[in-house]
Design a protein around this motif. Sequence first.
Motif, mmCIF file in Angstrom:
data_model
loop_
_atom_site.group_PDB
_atom_site.id
_atom_site.type_symbol
_atom_site.label_atom_id
_atom_site.label_comp_id
_atom_site.label_asym_id
_atom_site.label_seq_id
_atom_site.Cartn_x
_atom_site.Cartn_y
_atom_site.Cartn_z
ATOM 1 N N ARG A 1 0.807 -1.228 0.000
ATOM 2 C CA ARG A 1 0.000 0.000 0.000
ATOM 3 C C ARG A 1 0.838 1.276 0.000
ATOM 4 O O ARG A 1 0.448 2.289 -0.587
ATOM 5 C CB ARG A 1 -0.928 0.006 1.214
ATOM 6 N N LYS A 2 1.989 1.236 0.714
ATOM 7 C CA LYS A 2 2.757 2.469 0.921
ATOM 8 C C LYS A 2 4.188 2.386 0.411
ATOM 9 O O LYS A 2 4.973 3.297 0.627
ATOM 10 C CB LYS A 2 2.763 2.832 2.405
ATOM 11 N N ARG A 3 4.569 1.260 -0.196
ATOM 12 C CA ARG A 3 5.893 1.084 -0.777
ATOM 13 C C ARG A 3 7.006 1.057 0.277
ATOM 14 O O ARG A 3 8.156 1.385 -0.026
ATOM 15 C CB ARG A 3 6.181 2.159 -1.837
ATOM 16 N N ASN A 4 6.668 0.659 1.495
ATOM 17 C CA ASN A 4 7.659 0.557 2.570
ATOM 18 C C ASN A 4 8.028 -0.912 2.774
ATOM 19 O O ASN A 4 7.214 -1.710 3.240
ATOM 20 C CB ASN A 4 7.110 1.128 3.881
ATOM 21 N N GLU B 1 14.395 -7.770 -0.425
ATOM 22 C CA GLU B 1 15.603 -6.950 -0.381
ATOM 23 C C GLU B 1 15.324 -5.573 -0.960
ATOM 24 O O GLU B 1 14.619 -5.458 -1.977
ATOM 25 C CB GLU B 1 16.739 -7.622 -1.152
ATOM 26 N N PRO B 2 15.858 -4.532 -0.359
ATOM 27 C CA PRO B 2 15.626 -3.173 -0.875
ATOM 28 C C PRO B 2 16.140 -3.025 -2.308
ATOM 29 O O PRO B 2 17.132 -3.636 -2.704
ATOM 30 C CB PRO B 2 16.437 -2.290 0.093
ATOM 31 N N GLY B 3 15.425 -2.218 -3.088
ATOM 32 C CA GLY B 3 15.871 -1.913 -4.432
ATOM 33 C C GLY B 3 15.701 -3.042 -5.420
ATOM 34 O O GLY B 3 16.383 -3.077 -6.449
ATOM 35 N N ARG B 4 14.771 -3.967 -5.136
ATOM 36 C CA ARG B 4 14.524 -5.075 -6.054
ATOM 37 C C ARG B 4 13.020 -5.317 -6.158
ATOM 38 O O ARG B 4 12.277 -5.073 -5.207
ATOM 39 C CB ARG B 4 15.250 -6.336 -5.591
ATOM 40 N N VAL B 5 12.589 -5.830 -7.311
ATOM 41 C CA VAL B 5 11.178 -6.159 -7.535
ATOM 42 C C VAL B 5 11.073 -7.646 -7.833
ATOM 43 O O VAL B 5 11.799 -8.179 -8.673
ATOM 44 C CB VAL B 5 10.592 -5.334 -8.699
ATOM 45 N N GLN C 1 19.612 -13.920 -9.804
ATOM 46 C CA GLN C 1 18.325 -13.420 -9.322
ATOM 47 C C GLN C 1 18.411 -11.936 -8.983
ATOM 48 O O GLN C 1 17.553 -11.135 -9.386
ATOM 49 C CB GLN C 1 17.898 -14.200 -8.076
ATOM 50 N N ARG C 2 19.432 -11.583 -8.223
ATOM 51 C CA ARG C 2 19.562 -10.185 -7.789
ATOM 52 C C ARG C 2 19.714 -9.243 -8.982
ATOM 53 O O ARG C 2 19.167 -8.122 -8.980
ATOM 54 C CB ARG C 2 20.749 -10.049 -6.839
ATOM 55 N N HIS C 3 20.462 -9.676 -9.985
ATOM 56 C CA HIS C 3 20.663 -8.824 -11.173
ATOM 57 C C HIS C 3 19.328 -8.467 -11.811
ATOM 58 O O HIS C 3 19.046 -7.281 -12.073
ATOM 59 C CB HIS C 3 21.558 -9.548 -12.182
ATOM 60 N N TRP C 4 18.491 -9.481 -12.070
ATOM 61 C CA TRP C 4 17.245 -9.216 -12.780
ATOM 62 C C TRP C 4 16.190 -8.587 -11.879
ATOM 63 O O TRP C 4 15.339 -7.815 -12.360
ATOM 64 C CB TRP C 4 16.738 -10.489 -13.437
ATOM 65 N N GLU C 5 16.226 -8.840 -10.589
ATOM 66 C CA GLU C 5 15.314 -8.163 -9.661
ATOM 67 C C GLU C 5 15.648 -6.681 -9.556
ATOM 68 O O GLU C 5 14.747 -5.824 -9.495
ATOM 69 C CB GLU C 5 15.389 -8.823 -8.292
ATOM 70 N N THR C 6 16.936 -6.352 -9.528
ATOM 71 C CA THR C 6 17.351 -4.946 -9.494
ATOM 72 C C THR C 6 16.964 -4.245 -10.791
ATOM 73 O O THR C 6 16.482 -3.097 -10.794
ATOM 74 C CB THR C 6 18.866 -4.846 -9.268
ATOM 75 N N HIS C 7 17.181 -4.934 -11.909
ATOM 76 C CA HIS C 7 16.810 -4.368 -13.210
ATOM 77 C C HIS C 7 15.302 -4.104 -13.270
ATOM 78 O O HIS C 7 14.855 -3.054 -13.770
ATOM 79 C CB HIS C 7 17.231 -5.338 -14.314
ATOM 80 N N ALA C 8 14.492 -5.033 -12.741
ATOM 81 C CA ALA C 8 13.037 -4.840 -12.724
ATOM 82 C C ALA C 8 12.651 -3.647 -11.867
ATOM 83 O O ALA C 8 11.703 -2.907 -12.200
ATOM 84 C CB ALA C 8 12.351 -6.107 -12.208
ATOM 85 N N PHE C 9 13.350 -3.452 -10.763
ATOM 86 C CA PHE C 9 13.087 -2.302 -9.893
ATOM 87 C C PHE C 9 13.249 -0.999 -10.679
ATOM 88 O O PHE C 9 12.400 -0.097 -10.603
ATOM 89 C CB PHE C 9 14.033 -2.339 -8.699
ATOM 90 N N HIS C 10 14.322 -0.896 -11.441
ATOM 91 C CA HIS C 10 14.562 0.327 -12.214
ATOM 92 C C HIS C 10 13.600 0.438 -13.391
ATOM 93 O O HIS C 10 13.115 1.536 -13.704
ATOM 94 C CB HIS C 10 16.020 0.356 -12.689
ATOM 95 N N MET C 11 13.283 -0.675 -14.035
ATOM 96 C CA MET C 11 12.310 -0.631 -15.127
ATOM 97 C C MET C 11 10.939 -0.187 -14.644
ATOM 98 O O MET C 11 10.179 0.443 -15.391
ATOM 99 C CB MET C 11 12.190 -2.010 -15.783
ATOM 100 N N GLY C 12 10.622 -0.502 -13.388
ATOM 101 C CA GLY C 12 9.334 -0.120 -12.820
ATOM 102 C C GLY C 12 9.279 1.293 -12.295
ATOM 103 O O GLY C 12 8.225 1.732 -11.820
ATOM 104 N N GLY C 13 10.386 2.005 -12.332
ATOM 105 C CA GLY C 13 10.399 3.395 -11.888
ATOM 106 C C GLY C 13 11.099 3.632 -10.571
ATOM 107 O O GLY C 13 11.136 4.766 -10.086
ATOM 108 N N GLY C 14 11.632 2.589 -9.952
ATOM 109 C CA GLY C 14 12.423 2.764 -8.742
ATOM 110 C C GLY C 14 11.617 2.985 -7.478
ATOM 111 O O GLY C 14 12.167 3.453 -6.476
ATOM 112 N N ASP C 15 10.316 2.634 -7.486
ATOM 113 C CA ASP C 15 9.491 2.845 -6.294
ATOM 114 C C ASP C 15 8.708 1.574 -5.914
ATOM 115 O O ASP C 15 7.679 1.657 -5.263
ATOM 116 C CB ASP C 15 8.528 4.005 -6.506
#
Length: 547
Positions: free
Chosen positions: A143-146, A351-355, A397-411
């Motif tokens: 709900r709050k991205r925390n 983990e922070p910064g990953r989707v 895993q971490r590489h592509w999860e981090t990449h997804a985080f940035h592709m999604g806008g970083g939030d």
Amino acid sequence: MLRLTDLKLPLDHPAEALPNAIRAKLGIAPAALRSFTVFRRGYDARKRGAIALIYTLDVEVADEAALLARHADDRHVQPTPDTSYKFVAQAPAKLEHRPIVIGFGPCGIFAALILAQSGFRPIVLERGKAVRERTKDTWDLWRKRNLHPDSNVQFGEGGAGTFSDGKLHSQIRDTQHHGRKVLAEFVKAGAPEEILYVSKPHIGTFRLVTMVENLRASIEALGGEIRFDQRVDDLLVETDAQGERQVRGVRLADGGELRSDHVVLALGHSARDTFEMLHARGVYLEAKPFSIGFRVEHPQSLIDRARFGPQVGHPILGAADYKLVHHGKDGRSVYSFCMCPGGTVVAATSEPGRVVTNGMSQYSRNERNANAALVCDIRPADYAPYGEGPLAGIALQRHWETHAFHMGGGDYSAPGQRVGDFLAGRASRAVGEVQPSYKPGVHLTDLSTALPDYAVAAIRAAIPAFDRQIRGYALPDAMLTGVETRTSSPVRIRRNDDDLQSLNTHGLYPAGEGAGYAGGILSAAVDGIRVAEAVALSITGERTESP
């Protein structure tokens, strides 16, 4: 009693049809049938419009021996087997050190429950929170991205299975009736009794929360302890003059130590820091295959019509599921995984910064969309660009999860794309008929760079093939959401086949999904039982061959 199998009746048969079918099968008079119970009920939906129910029944009859003799050549008429659970050992009167269970997901819960029921009073160490607090933290991300790194979909009481469809079926061979023990304990804890007999039982997230609490209470009532917010940061290991390693306990994140010669590792597949610690401690680990891909969402009504035809909406059938696989010309396989009828796609990062995406359903399965992971197999040979050694799959895993985080806008929004645009190789600009359910939100983009090229190519080839099996699967407005990377553990903590202890560390018992020995709630719980039995036999000085 007699066990009758493969007894088929139409979907809408009247109640009296079942005893009539039993009497006809056995060739007996009405008075000879004393009683019967349904052990299993499934359905055959291969012929749309003529769906049949398939029963396995336990039947009490007059003159059972004569009937068995008469049907001696019929494999569908046999004595009812004893499916009751048998404990292998009981704790001694004096127990020098209590066994420790690390992790309180399905594997850890049932390892602790069996140990507690056997008198060993286990200590459970769970890095996350109790399930209701954990639920609040999980919703805080949605709900709050925390993000709460130790309290989320992956970590906390109940494990990752708590936020899922609650599926309780598996392909494991259950020769020791461990699976039946799991289902019976779930019913005692509040699950619907139908899970004992329907062919594809499920519970749903909301019911799992209460059940997990009840299972915890049962363990505690028997002298076990569950300690939350207790992350294990190190193993205490002694090595003798011959180089033999023996676990002696654990060190916690707060600096405290607990002494034990028997430690169960029920970690779950996302305990990456713990895998790193075990590797540094010299515990034998190896890289194992897993799969990566996307979540795909269709209208549930489309899947229902494709699977059930004119009998769609029948209360026995409920929301339709599916299981698909496509073998590509390059040897890659794409398959559906963790299909959630009438469910939602959820944020599952730890983990922070990953989707990371996953799927979830409630018991009712009444949301508008069906969702499933659509994943491509990858192998340790594919890990080389990301790292070396047994932890290289985690690096991937971490590489592509981090990449997804940035592709999604970083939030913590997830990158998404309409299926039609994905197949055409163009970015999506707007959603269509299928509204993506992922929270906290979806950022439309082009998913062609969201995974390795071979995975994207394999999934593009699979979707039209799946459309030939389920008409409408390639619906242009169906939604893909990335990325799905936690299908199973990328690591196997190898153990001996006989005593289930670590290959090179005595007293350490790798178990469940995180160790690479299970996949899903039921198989993880069953593995927890098997490991608990091995611990009990080791403590009491007995030995047995593992089935």
